[in-house]
Structure formats: C-alpha cells, structure tokens
Write an enzyme that holds these catalytic residues in place. Structure first.
Site, PDB file in Angstrom:
ATOM      1  N   SER A  20       0.839  -1.208   0.126  1.00 46.96           N
ATOM      2  CA  SER A  20      -0.144   0.022  -0.032  1.00 46.96           C
ATOM      3  C   SER A  20       1.017   1.398   0.037  1.00 46.96           C
ATOM      4  O   SER A  20       1.666   1.601  -0.569  1.00 46.96           O
ATOM      5  CB  SER A  20      -0.942  -0.093   1.344  1.00 46.96           C
ATOM      6  OG  SER A  20      -2.027   0.802   1.081  1.00 46.96           O
TER       7      SER A  20
ATOM      8  N   ASP B  47      -2.845   6.349  -3.889  1.00 43.74           N
ATOM      9  CA  ASP B  47      -1.696   5.758  -3.220  1.00 43.74           C
ATOM     10  C   ASP B  47      -1.202   4.723  -4.062  1.00 43.74           C
ATOM     11  O   ASP B  47      -1.940   4.366  -5.067  1.00 43.74           O
ATOM     12  CB  ASP B  47      -2.060   5.144  -1.777  1.00 43.74           C
ATOM     13  CG  ASP B  47      -2.992   3.927  -1.786  1.00 43.74           C
ATOM     14  OD1 ASP B  47      -3.699   3.662  -2.861  1.00 43.74           O
ATOM     15  OD2 ASP B  47      -3.020   3.113  -0.824  1.00 43.74           O
TER      16      ASP B  47
ATOM     17  N   ASP C 228      -1.250   1.544  -4.577  1.00 41.80           N
ATOM     18  CA  ASP C 228      -2.335   0.321  -4.931  1.00 41.80           C
ATOM     19  C   ASP C 228      -3.580   0.769  -5.083  1.00 41.80           C
ATOM     20  O   ASP C 228      -4.522  -0.111  -5.234  1.00 41.80           O
ATOM     21  CB  ASP C 228      -2.169  -0.846  -3.820  1.00 41.80           C
ATOM     22  CG  ASP C 228      -2.784  -0.562  -2.400  1.00 41.80           C
ATOM     23  OD1 ASP C 228      -2.464   0.510  -1.969  1.00 41.80           O
ATOM     24  OD2 ASP C 228      -3.519  -1.589  -2.075  1.00 41.80           O
TER      25      ASP C 228
ATOM     26  N   ASP D   2      -6.151   2.320  -3.994  1.00 41.52           N
ATOM     27  CA  ASP D   2      -7.416   2.194  -2.991  1.00 41.52           C
ATOM     28  C   ASP D   2      -7.788   3.440  -2.194  1.00 41.52           C
ATOM     29  O   ASP D   2      -8.868   3.542  -1.650  1.00 41.52           O
ATOM     30  CB  ASP D   2      -7.273   0.839  -2.044  1.00 41.52           C
ATOM     31  CG  ASP D   2      -6.277   0.726  -1.205  1.00 41.52           C
ATOM     32  OD1 ASP D   2      -5.474   1.599  -1.200  1.00 41.52           O
ATOM     33  OD2 ASP D   2      -6.130  -0.178  -0.355  1.00 41.52           O
TER      34      ASP D   2
HETATM   35 MG    MG Z   1      -3.580   1.249  -0.265  1.00 37.41          MG
END
Ligand code: MG
Length: 456
Positions: free
Chosen positions: A100, A244, A246, A248
C-alpha cells in the site's frame, strides 16, 4: 529488535521489509498455508508496481503451485482490480502483492477470500495457524498447479465502473473536465489514464510511470501532495486527484491548489450518493463526523465499525448499505464491489462536480466543516497499552462513549478517539472539531492523560 527486521502479521496478511523481516522463506510459508486454507480452485494473483513485486510474484505463484493450487496471474493492477477479478473469474481466492502506502523497501501480501473481500479475523487466524505449524502438504509431480495469465482485469474493472447508473459518461464527455492526476509511480498508471480517456477528460498526469520508484512519500495526505497542488494551479485544472500506490485511497485537490484532506473524499461521496439513493452508510469509528451531519440531512444514518476495510465491507454487506468507506480516502460502493476503490471515487467525484455546476472548492465549502488532528504516542515496549486505554474509559465513564474500537469520547460537536495499535507499541490519538485549535487541544489533553496513566 529493529523495526525493519520485524514481520508484521495481521488478519489480512503479512508485511515486512524485503530481505529483512520479509524473506523468501517467510513468503513461501504463508502462501503455502494460504493455498492449503483456500482449497481446490484457482487463485488470482495481482501486484502493484513495487520494484520487488516481480520477485514476490514469482515466489507467490511458485508457493501456490507447490501445494497444488492453480494461479490466474492478472499482472500489475490496483488492489480493487484484484478484488473484483476474484469475483468475476469465480476464483477460490486471491493474493494481492502490495505494501500500500508504505515506503519503497516494504512489501506485503494481502489475502482475499472467495468473495473478493480481505480475510476476516477467523479466516486470517486459520491461515496463521497453518503457517505456524507448516500444516500443509506439497503436491507431487502429477498434481503441481498451473499458471494462466489474464490480461483484461483492468478493462473489466472499468467496464463495470462506467455502466454504474450514477455516472453519466455522455454528460462527462461533453463537460470535458481538466484534471491533474498524481499516480505516485504506482499501479494507478495502469488504470487511471484509461478511465480518464473513457470519461474524455482533458487529463494531465504526473508520476504516471508504474515503476515503483516513488517520487514522494506515497501516502496521499496533504503534506505529500505539493507537486500535485502546484500543477493543478499552473495548469488551471478543474480538480486534482492523488492515489496511493495500490489505488485504494483517493485524495482530492481543489482548483485553487488546496488539498481537501482525505476525510472529504468520502464526505463528498456521501453527499452525492445519499442525494441519489436513500439508505444507510458504513464508516469506521475514526472517520469524520461530517458524514453523520450529511446522513442526518437525508434522514439516513452512519453505522460505525472497527478500523479496517474488512470490518467496513462486512457491515456494508450485512445492512445493504448505499455507501461505505474509511476516512483515509477509501470509498466503497457496494453496487460495484465491497472494496475501497480510488478509480470509482474519481468517477463519482467528477459526476458530483458536474451536477453541482460550480467549482470543487465551492462544493467543498457547502459541506459540514470539521478539522481532524491525528497523532500518536509511542510507548516503551513493556507498556500495557490496552490497560492504559482502559483507564481513560473509566475516567470518562460519564461521557458519551463509543467502544467499538478502543475508546471514542463523543462531545456535542467534537470527539476524541484513542486506539492502541495491534501491531506496534503505539497508541493512536485522534480528535475532530469544527476548528483545528479545538481538535489540537483535545489531542494534547488526552496525550497528557495517557502519559499520566503510563507513569501512574
Ligand atoms: Mg492502499
């Protein structure tokens, strides 16, 4: 022990520094345990753009194959794309290789169940037990797993997104918003350019190359968005977005270069969705109370859960919520899927802005205004953090308390939330109030009380 040598274990997976806490042996053992837990069927594997992602992918896939699991490799994709692929491809589970917003030296595995949600506490415990006891058996030559690749996961994600009834792609194409998007060289670079093209935005990308070499601290909080804020102003854009690595979490920057703060990503989505559809919302306990004000306006309410996507997603499914999410910029629209999804947030925000017919800063000003202050207290390793927080609860027993996760004390127009971390010797102290000074005062007061309890 040095922080970097530790392996952080949580219900949804493991996290560590590559070559230190997170060694190939550790990764293999967890993956093999997960393969045993998941049982027969295919496992979807997706990764973000981290430099160590390719090495991790090979380990993860070999580990799954070694215990007889077949793999569907969907390549470099956002976390929500992997979650949706598990559902769409009727897989037995999924593994997301991403740390993340953590710095470049970290990587992690996030484990998904067959419904595309992160593992819950009970499932995570089962995987942990299998890993600890190495209670899995290796496949023999005739039953070794196979790997197939699937290249359409991002297109599937976008196909499902643009047909949502709340998004008028024709109107958006006509409006042709000028947007600046900062992908932080993460997985956003493989989905957001396509999304902007489908919405016919006049899009300017910064840090678009999914190289995993982060040009800034990857957490999309205001302090890290200077380049985006400056570009929005210089390019005279309507709005700026940051994600960010990844993808999400979504953060928004107004046309005047001011970051709205991540709490307002969900607040904006709440105002938009509740105006479209009656129903309840779900958020974790430390998400802004602007949501409660917005819900009240629409005769709705916000159900609060423990911090963590799995808690929010499970509750959203249970009560059939219209919208769910977390204050860190994570928006969940159960109509699409039960995971935090930044591309979804981007599309909803543009549609909202289109219908508002004003600037994003005017839209932001129309929302209830609160400021949140987030702080933490680092404890000596031996401290009883749960006991210290328990004392705060007893001392404030005459106040209105929410004990869903740690202790949250609710005042008329403000609150303070005190929560011990499960993985580190720290206590998080957060407060929210109509103005920054008051929120800061609350944080300072309770940090002092915690310290008194620590020494007393
Ligand atoms: Mg994330």
């Amino acid at each position: 022990m040095d922080e970097k040598d530790k392996l952080m274990i949580s219900v949804s997976g493991i996290r560590g520094v590559i070559g230190r806490g997170l060694t190939p042996e550790v990764v293999l053992r967890y993956v093999q345990a997960y393969g045993a837990f998941a049982g027969d069927g295919k496992i979807v594997v997706g990764r973000d753009s981290r430099v160590t992602g390719e090495m991790m992918r090979r380990l993860v896939e070999a580990g799954l194959m070694s215990v007889g699991r077949d793999v569907i490799d969907i390549g470099l994709v956002p976390t929500p794309t992997t979650q949706m692929a598990v559902e769409k491809l009727h897989a037995q589970g999924g593994i997301v290789i991403t740390a993340s917003h953590n710095p470049i030296e970290w990587n992690a595995l996030k484990l998904l169940a067959d419904d595309g949600l992160f593992l819950n506490a009970e499932q995570g415990e089962r995987v942990g037990k299998i890993a600890a006891s190495c209670n899995f058996s290796f496949a023999t030559w005739e039953s070794i797993g196979k790997v197939e690749t699937y290249a359409d996961a991002v297109a599937d994600h976008l196909d499902a997104l643009v047909v949502l009834p709340y998004i008028d792609t024709d109107a958006l194409r006509t409006r042709k918003f000028r947007v600046v998007v900062d992908c932080c060289n993460g997985a956003g670079g493989v989905i957001l350019p396509d999304l902007c093209k489908r919405l016919d935005c006049d899009a300017i990308f910064i840090n678009r190359e999914p190289s995993g070499v982060f040009p800034r601290n990857p957490e999309p909080v205001p302090d890290n968005l200077t380049e985006l804020c400056e570009t929005v102003v210089a390019e005279k854009a309507d709005i700026g977005f940051a994600v960010d690595p990844d993808v999400d979490r979504l953060a928004i920057v107004a046309e005047n270069g001011k970051p709205l703060g991540e709490e307002y990503t969900l607040a904006l989505a709440a105002e938009f969705m509740l105006s479209k559809r009656p129903g309840k919302m779900v958020a974790n306990v430390s998400t802004t109370r602007a949501l409660d004000d917005i819900a009240e306006k629409y005769n709705s309410r916000v159900e609060r859960t423990k911090v963590g996507e799995i808690h929010v997603a499970t509750k959203a499914r249970e009560i059939n919520a219209v919208l769910a999410g977390e204050g860190n910029g994570g928006i969940i629209l159960p109509d699409l899927h039960l995971g935090r999804d930044a591309p979804l947030g981007l599309a909803l925000t543009l549609q909202h802005l289109l219908e508002f017919e004003g600037t994003i800063s005017a839209l932001y000003d129309s929302l209830p205004q609160y400021t949140m202050v987030k702080d933490r207290l680092t404890l000596p390793g031996t401290a009883d953090s749960a006991g210290i927080v328990e004392k705060i609860k007893d001392e404030n027993a005459d106040q209105s308390l929410d004990l869903t996760d740690g202790v949250k004390i609710l005042y008329e127009r403000s609150w303070v939330h005190i929560r011990p971390s499960n993985t580190e010797p720290i206590i998080r102290v957060m407060a929210e109030a109509p103005d920054c000074e008051e929120a800061q005062r609350l944080v300072e007061r309770f940090k002092k009380e915690l310290l008194t309890n620590l020494t007393g």
